[in-house]
Design an enzyme around this catalytic site. Structure first.
Site, short mmCIF file in Angstrom:
data_model
loop_
_atom_site.label_atom_id
_atom_site.label_comp_id
_atom_site.label_asym_id
_atom_site.label_seq_id
_atom_site.Cartn_x
_atom_site.Cartn_y
_atom_site.Cartn_z
CD GLU A 91 -1.52 8.11 8.27
OE1 GLU A 91 -1.60 6.96 8.77
OE2 GLU A 91 -0.52 8.83 8.40
NE ARG A 145 8.59 0.87 15.88
CZ ARG A 145 7.88 1.90 15.44
NH1 ARG A 145 7.58 1.98 14.16
NH2 ARG A 145 7.48 2.86 16.26
NE ARG A 176 -2.17 3.54 12.32
CZ ARG A 176 -1.30 2.59 12.66
NH1 ARG A 176 -0.07 2.91 12.96
NH2 ARG A 176 -1.67 1.33 12.70
CE LYS A 209 5.45 5.42 6.88
NZ LYS A 209 5.08 6.74 7.37
CE LYS A 224 8.99 3.33 10.04
NZ LYS A 224 8.58 4.18 11.13
NE ARG A 226 2.30 6.05 16.63
CZ ARG A 226 3.27 5.90 15.77
NH1 ARG A 226 3.09 6.29 14.52
NH2 ARG A 226 4.40 5.39 16.12
CD GLU A 254 -2.68 -0.97 2.66
OE1 GLU A 254 -2.89 0.11 3.23
OE2 GLU A 254 -3.03 -2.06 3.14
P1 AMP Z 1 6.22 5.91 10.85
O1 AMP Z 1 5.16 6.88 11.31
O2 AMP Z 1 7.23 6.52 9.97
O3 AMP Z 1 6.76 5.08 11.98
O4 AMP Z 1 5.51 4.85 9.89
C1 AMP Z 1 4.50 3.98 10.29
C2 AMP Z 1 3.20 4.70 10.17
O5 AMP Z 1 2.83 4.85 8.83
C3 AMP Z 1 2.04 4.02 10.75
O6 AMP Z 1 2.04 4.09 12.13
C4 AMP Z 1 0.90 4.80 10.10
O7 AMP Z 1 0.63 5.98 10.85
C5 AMP Z 1 1.48 5.26 8.79
N1 AMP Z 1 0.87 4.73 7.58
C6 AMP Z 1 0.75 5.45 6.47
N2 AMP Z 1 0.18 4.74 5.50
C7 AMP Z 1 -0.10 3.52 6.01
C8 AMP Z 1 -0.71 2.35 5.48
N3 AMP Z 1 -1.15 2.29 4.21
N4 AMP Z 1 -0.82 1.28 6.30
C9 AMP Z 1 -0.38 1.33 7.57
N5 AMP Z 1 0.21 2.42 8.13
C10 AMP Z 1 0.35 3.51 7.35
#
Ligand code: AMP
Length: 558
Positions: free
Chosen positions: A294, A410, A251, A246, A416, A266, A244
């Site tokens: 999101e 995690r 969130r 990002k 990611k 969050r 998917e």
């Molecule tokens: P990070 O905030 O950099 O730790 O990346 C993980 C976060 O990406 C998740 O906690 C979500 O807030 C966000 N996110 C964005 N797009 C998606 C998606 N398609 N699926 C799951 N999480 C996503």
């Protein structure tokens, strides 16, 4: 509270996780009343009674809301209770590096050393919390300092800052609850995920009632997290992945129950008020559901930049005009609960089918479904990444086929793929001691960019260097110190760091007028001089480009 403080000392004295958990479990077993067990768990989680859980704002991780007892109140009370002058107190605090510990050490010769029960500690918090006037708080703190045992004071003050800093995470408290009550850690964790209240779970575990804990709508659950996939690395082989885009928004967890809706951030905060249009759109989801997704600023079928969303959220009051000029959507990507039951233990594919049905049934152009595709070949990743960037998104999320929803973890079922928005070479202008094991080194750096022959602060970072580098940096910075302001050591602008960050925004907080989002240190650039660091003009350019609808990666060659 005395026994809790002693238990914390024992936990802090062990380096290993297992020993910490065992020490805590032993303490839990000594607690006779359920109320004390509840209080102890709440204190350990940094949530003394009746205080709200942690919040995180959009731009930086903010610690849980503090009982607004600033340093000044503690200092004034400490002065009154100990008779020491401000300068001595400041030096002590600076050397010790931790407010609670300083209070404990300074008050050791002066307190009456009376016992403090957990019940008493809770009452004191609630009273302090309810007091509005600083002078009343100072009087009360002075009395507290004079009365109780030094070790208890140390942890009483630490808890006010919402962190004991003894290397204890919520998961370890869960494990200790499990060990103390003879339950499995998995059962305690699962119950905590359902309820989101470990203190209540601990009591249920003790009474053998974990199974009766039902998930409750309108109580936020932990979010599943994604592990970073290093630049260019391939995901683990032998399993299938879905992909998917990002999104770079906020969130959110939407709790929907036959038209009633609450949206949680969050940080577990109820943020429904900020998104009235989403509350009404999500009210169209039939039945009951908890959706994970999101919130994005959205126009013409694509996400606007995070900065746009930030502009909307920065307003104290959400106006109609704002809702029109910066529209938002809820981009759903998972479902945690559906029509009376949790769905965490169902597979990704099963949850996806439920999510699709829920989103389709809501039939609203504000409740969207994150497009998902099977990754046929890892070689597709670079092209998909570029396409995501073209769409205004941050990168990719890879999700393992057949995986379960693991709240708070995690674990690697989600990966990611993203890169830093940009990097800057900045110069250190000030440094501060860290906390805990970093209390004796300068590990928190304020940094600046160049503006002509001046240096303007733009941010602060404290992660990225190794322990050895921090020790070396501490020596170097002490040699070039030019002054001190409370805990902060001001230094000549000489040491250059390369920092990566996820975004940039205007901010009155720093002299430069800008702030970086999630800055982290990538390298100590010993090869660069202060004059070589990046300029305010470059920051302005980066800011402008971040406003573009397509936040193409900038500064690759910086
Ligand atoms: P990070 O905030 O950099 O730790 O990346 C993980 C976060 O990406 C998740 O906690 C979500 O807030 C966000 N996110 C964005 N797009 C998606 C998606 N398609 N699926 C799951 N999480 C996503």
């Amino acid at each position: 509270m005395d026994a809790l403080a002693e238990a914390c000392e024992r936990v802090a004295s062990h380096a290993g996780r297992l020993a910490k958990v065992a020490a805590l479990a032993e303490y839990f077993r000594t607690l006779e009343s359920d109320e004390d067990l509840r209080r102890a768990v709440q204190f350990l989680l940094g949530r003394p009674a009746a205080m709200a859980p942690a919040v995180s704002n959009l731009f930086e991780t903010v610690e849980a809301p503090k009982l607004a007892l600033g340093y000044a109140v503690i200092r004034d009370a400490l002065r009154a209770a100990s008779g020491w002058d401000d300068e001595t107190l400041r030096v002590c605090h600076r050397e010790v590096g931790d407010g609670g510990e300083t209070v404990g050490l300074i008050m050791a010769p002066f307190t009456a050393g009376e016992p403090m029960s957990l019940e008493r500690a809770e009452q004191l918090y609630l009273q302090l919390h309810a007091m509005r006037r600083a002078d009343a708080r100072v009087r009360m703190m002075t009395e507290i300092f004079r009365t109780y045992r030094p070790l208890t004071l140390k942890y009483f003050i630490k808890a006010i800052g919402n962190s004991f800093r003894i290397g204890l995470q919520e998961k370890m408290v869960e494990e200790a609850v499990a060990a103390a009550t003879g339950k499995s850690a998995a059962a305690v964790r699962a119950a905590n995920n359902r309820l989101g209240d470990l203190a209540a779970v601990a009591i249920a575990a003790r009474h053998d009632q974990l199974d009766s804990i039902e998930a409750r709508l309108f109580h936020p659950m932990d979010f599943m997290l994604a592990k970073p996939l290093e630049d260019g690395a391939a995901p683990p082989e032998g399993v299938e992945w879905y992909v998917e885009e990002k999104y770079d928004g906020v969130r959110a967890q939407a709790h929907c129950d036959h038209g009633a809706v609450a949206i949680f951030s969050r940080g577990m905060e109820d943020v429904s008020k900020s998104y009235p249009e989403l509350v009404s759109a999500l009210g169209r989801v039939p039945g009951s559901a908890i959706l994970d997704g999101e919130i994005l600023a959205w126009r013409d079928g694509r996400a606007l930049s995070f900065t746009m969303l930030q502009q909307r959220l920065a307003r104290k009051k959400l106006t109609e005009a704002m809702q029109v000029s910066i529209p938002v959507v809820f981009m759903g990507y998972d479902v945690l609960y559906r029509d009376g039951g949790l769905t965490l233990d169902q597979t990704l594919e099963e949850r996806r089918a439920m999510l699709e049905a829920a989103v389709n049934d809501a039939a609203s152009d504000r409740v969207l479904l994150s497009p998902q595709a099977k990754l046929a070949d890892v070689a597709e990743i670079p092209a998909r990444y570029e396409a995501a960037r073209e769409n205004g998104n941050e990168g990719l999320l890879l999700k393992r086929a057949g995986s379960l929803y693991e709240p708070g973890k995690r674990g690697g079922a989600w990966l990611k793929v993203k890169r830093a928005f940009a990097t800057l070479d900045v110069v250190i202008t000030a440094a501060e001691q860290g906390h805990g094991k970093r209390a004796t080194v300068l590990s928190d750096y304020t940094f600046a960019v160049r503006s002509g022959d001046q240096y303007l602060n733009i941010g602060k970072a404290y992660s990225g260097l190794t322990d050895a580098e921090i020790r070396e940096m501490t020596k170097v910075l002490r040699d070039i110190a030019i002054g001190r302001y409370s805990r902060v050591l001001l230094v000549k602008p000489q040491q250059v760091l390369e920092v990566g960050f996820d975004g940039i925004q205007k901010s009155p907080r720093h002299k430069s007028g800008y702030a970086l989002r999630f800055p982290r240190i990538l390298r100590w650039r010993t090869d660069k001089r202060a004059e070589d660091c990046d300029t305010i003009e470059r920051v302005q350019e980066l800011y402008q480009s971040s406003l573009n609808l397509t936040p193409n990666r900038v500064g690759d060659d910086a």
